[in-house]
Write an enzyme that holds these catalytic residues in place. Structure first.
Site, PDB file in Angstrom:
ATOM      1  N   ASP A 294      48.070  31.492  43.943  1.00 39.88           N
ATOM      2  CA  ASP A 294      47.995  31.962  42.565  1.00 39.88           C
ATOM      3  C   ASP A 294      47.944  30.726  41.666  1.00 39.88           C
ATOM      4  OD1 ASP A 294      47.762  33.528  40.363  1.00 39.88           O
ATOM      5  OD2 ASP A 294      49.531  34.747  40.728  1.00 39.88           O
TER       6      ASP A 294
HETATM    7  C1  BGC Z   1      47.729  35.750  37.951  1.00 34.94           C
HETATM    8  C2  BGC Z   1      46.704  36.207  38.960  1.00 34.94           C
HETATM    9  C3  BGC Z   1      45.326  35.923  38.460  1.00 34.94           C
HETATM   10  C4  BGC Z   1      45.212  34.429  38.188  1.00 34.94           C
HETATM   11  C5  BGC Z   1      43.846  34.000  37.728  1.00 34.94           C
HETATM   12  C6  BGC Z   1      47.496  34.312  37.519  1.00 34.94           C
HETATM   13  O1  BGC Z   1      48.302  33.979  36.448  1.00 34.94           O
HETATM   14  O2  BGC Z   1      49.014  35.889  38.502  1.00 34.94           O
HETATM   15  O3  BGC Z   1      46.874  37.566  39.242  1.00 34.94           O
HETATM   16  O4  BGC Z   1      44.364  36.335  39.385  1.00 34.94           O
HETATM   17  O5  BGC Z   1      46.149  34.085  37.177  1.00 34.94           O
HETATM   18  O6  BGC Z   1      43.559  34.430  36.472  1.00 34.94           O
END
Ligand code: BGC
Length: 760
Positions: A294
């Site tokens: 993530d």
């Molecule tokens: C979130 C993810 C997301 C990623 C990219 C993160 O802050 O937890 O779910 O896919 O950002 O935007």
């Protein structure tokens, strides 16, 4: 492009044979891809391998000025060197083509980028938020919604989505419950499969399908006290029986990537968990796609106190099986040195890169890196009116009728004076939710606009009060109004003489989602006061709730005759709500999460354990309950009414005693006893009465959406088998134990029509 084509052409010649039968074509294709990956891997330097494991964010205009500061300036240089394997949030064909062109034409091997994006509930045209869609229990409609999203996103250059979120959560305080399918692993697994297949289709190499990501692996929905990014400390039974099943279902549905998460699980940040990623995901489950971290989660292991510095974080993450680094910049800075210093083995890189390249081959990016880059197609597909029909369909299906005393709903279509109240009723932005980076602001059909389509009544609109939004990230519109009651008077006056008052109250779209946990689950701001003030002058109220999580609306339940759960329903919100209020669509949604009576009951869920003291036997205080509020939820999981009524009769089993391995048939008669056509979600629950690991009081094991005409009866049959009767032990092994079971069928998790059987 020249280089890629040369390379691919030579690799293709190596593997040019075909078979006729479908499986062998598939197997042959897989072998060919594996051979191509191996051949390509042999050509790559360590830096180029690390590059494939590096993902940068795009939010800058590549066709315009070059970013000059910090890491942003390095991004171009790294693209040219082939040190970037993927970019996220690059928006639109023009931008995607521009970054793709750099790697394809200027980097040594010309390996195309995989372009990721958070296509969560649509791209430009938005479906309901995922929690709302889950309330439809309509797997076909949910799949269709993901297909529409894939159609639009792929036309805009995207080939990989960071969805579906399959995190189970029992905690309405957690802001991200809006992004999942609710509290139940069985429903969550079926929805995960529907979404994965909707995004990916049958053929990943088609230009209108995109690779899906099941996220966040694992446990994120159990963040302690519902606080975002918090510690997760759960037992093995909850991990294996509740948290992991939707991920496993996604893997079985061939999801091409898995995203890990920000949380730690029982003391180990999951980004660095070999147990989760190597032992379970890639080992036991045989997952052959790749794992993306993530956002910056690899680097965050330093703050967690699990890695001492970036080098340590890179070592831990790659060893644990995190294949691609999203924006921590830790792999690009540290991995090559770690290999050269002999700290990690190059085979770890080979494994990660093979997985990433494989998905790129499957997507057909090597055949044509610009296959998603057709401006004319983009213009035609993104926001296509056909998609509006599809999202309207799922929006109607997502609405849950919570209460309808004296059949106040549906509204009469003629001759009524209707007063519509609430800031959310006229809001064209909030219904889009907080996860909508490619849609245009203020483009939802508001409830006011939807109701204006019905011209037979006199409709008066009054705002009454704002919704309090408070501090949120990424908000271009912040309404903070916790005290202003100056518009109450106007609303109350208009309500007094109305035949029916429709009040649209709840949370703004920006009050749920990532980083938006709440400790209070009541109506925000002064909306509760507004509701009570209007009720005093006219109790004939239909309350339409807008929210991204279960709310605690006990007062409303006690006093307001009709309550409609309308979530945030995306682009077509107002039309969907109006069609339900006026009875042109008969609601059939059922809650995918329990609604608490107050926040103190959270976490609250239907599949709880019985405890040693489940009831008040001796009329004393020593049993499992609260002394200030009932222990049951306000609205249970699976609850939802219709404008017609259903009766369940004659629950039958094809025996009473079965052997492990037998298939048990359970049937029930469903009758539409009301005066109009309607749909019912028939739900089957079991209880395994005695287990070596205690079993929940109920577990959903089947459901079917059944449409019946007025007076019609249908027999519904379910099968129970090894897949549904067992559970995971504390080693994560699936077991089935002999013993006594109960089975229940009904229209909610609390319905009691049941039977018993024994498994020997
Ligand atoms: C979130 C993810 C997301 C990623 C990219 C993160 O802050 O937890 O779910 O896919 O950002 O935007």
């Amino acid at each position: 492009m020249k280089k890629t084509f040369l390379l691919v052409a030579s690799i293709l010649i190596l593997n040019g044979c075909h078979n006729n039968n479908e499986t062998s074509i598939k197997n042959n294709k897989t072998t060919q891809i594996e051979q191509k990956v191996d051949s390509l891997l042999k050509l790559m330097t360590i830096e180029e391998k690390v590059g494939q494991m590096n993902q940068y964010n795009g939010f800058w205009d590549v066709t315009g000025p070059t970013p000059k500061e910090g890491n942003a300036s390095k991004k171009y240089e790294h693209l040219r060197k082939g040190w970037v394997g993927s970019m996220l949030s690059v928006r639109g064909v023009k931008e995607v083509r521009a970054v793709q062109k750099i790697v394809v034409e200027e980097s040594r091997l010309g390996i195309p980028l995989i372009i990721g994006f958070d296509v969560i509930h649509g791209y430009k045209t938005l479906s309901p938020i995922p929690l709302a869609e889950a309330a439809s229990w309509d797997l076909e409609a949910i799949k269709k919604s993901a297909e529409v999203a894939a159609n639009e996103a792929s036309a805009s250059g995207i080939n990989w989505t960071f969805g579906p979120m399959v995190d189970i959560s029992r905690d309405a305080r957690w802001g991200r419950v809006m992004e999942g399918a609710g509290e139940d692993p069985y429903l969550g697994s079926r929805i995960a499969e529907a979404r994965v297949t909707g995004f990916q289709g049958d053929d990943l190499s088609a230009s209108n399908t995109i690779a899906a990501t099941a996220k966040h692996f694992a446990g994120y929905g159990f963040s302690e006290s519902g606080k975002e990014y918090n510690t997760v400390d759960i037992g093995t039974s909850t991990l294996h029986n509740i948290v992991l099943p939707p991920f496993k279902a996604s893997v079985n549905a061939n999801v091409r990537s898995i995203m890990n998460s920000f949380n730690e699980l029982n003391g180990v940040p999951v980004t660095g968990s070999s147990y989760l990623q190597r032992d379970i995901l890639k080992g036991k489950w045989g997952f052959d796609g790749f794992v993306i971290s993530d956002w910056a989660s690899i680097g965050e292991m330093i703050s967690w106190g699990h890695a001492k510095d970036k080098r340590d974080a890179a070592r831990i993450a790659v060893t644990a099986g995190s294949d691609m680094d999203m924006e921590a910049h830790v792999y690009i800075e540290e991995l090559a040195e770690l290999v050269k210093d002999g700290i990690i083995d190059e085979s770890l890189l080979d494994d990660a890169v093979s997985r990433i390249l494989k998905v790129k081959f499957e997507l057909g990016l090597f055949d044509n890196p610009y296959k998603y880059c057709d401006e004319a197609h983009e213009k035609e597909m993104v926001g296509n009116p056909k998609h509006h029909e599809a999202v309207l369909d799922i929006a109607k299906k997502s609405i849950v009728l919570l209460k309808n005393e004296n059949n106040l709903l549906p509204l009469k279509k003629e001759g009524q004076k209707i007063t519509l109240i609430g800031a959310l009723a006229a809001d064209k932005n909030s219904p889009l939710g907080s996860w909508r980076i490619a849609s245009d602001d203020h483009t939802a059909v508001s409830v006011l606009e939807g109701m204006q389509q019905y011209k037979g009544n006199t409709l008066t609109y009054k705002k009454g009060a704002d919704v309090s939004v408070g501090q949120t990230a990424f908000v271009n519109e912040v309404i903070i109004n916790t005290e202003d009651k100056s518009q109450f008077k106007d609303a109350i006056y208009a309500a007094k003489t109305a035949d029916v008052v429709v009040m649209v109250l709840g949370e703004h779209g920006f009050q749920s989602g990532e980083g938006r946990s709440r400790t209070n689950l009541q109506l925000p701001g002064v909306q509760q006061e507004l509701l009570e003030a209007v009720f005093k002058v006219n109790p004939n109220i239909v309350l339409v709730l807008n929210n991204g999580r279960p709310l605690a609306v006990s007062w409303a339940d006690k006093h307001i005759p009709a309550i409609v759960e309308a979530w945030q329903l995306g682009t077509q919100t107002g039309n969907a709500v109006a069609q339900v209020l006026y009875g042109d669509y008969n609601p059939s949604g059922k809650l995918p999460m329990s609604f608490p009576r107050n926040v103190g009951q959270v976490p609250i869920y239907y599949n709880y354990k019985n405890t040693g003291r489940p009831t008040d036997k001796d009329n004393n205080v020593f049993w499992s309950h609260y002394i200030d509020v009932e222990k049951t939820p306000l609205y249970p999981f699976g609850h939802g009414l219709s404008y017609t009524t259903f009766e369940y009769n004659n629950l039958n089993l094809n025996g009473e005693i079965f052997k492990i391995g037998d298939t048990i048939n359970v049937s029930v008669e469903l009758k539409n006893t009301g005066d109009r056509k309607g749909k019912e979600v028939v739900q089957l629950y079991i209880r395994d009465l005695v287990g070596s690991i205690t079993r929940p009081v109920r577990e959903l094991k089947g459901f079917e959406l059944v449409q019946l005409k007025s007076g019609e009866t249908k027999t519904i049959t379910f099968n129970l088998d090894n897949e549904t009767l067992g559970f995971y032990d504390n080693n994560g092994d699936y077991i089935i134990e002999p013993g006594d079971f109960q089975v229940f069928i009904g229209g909610s998790s609390t319905d009691t029509l049941g039977a018993k059987f024994q498994l020997q």
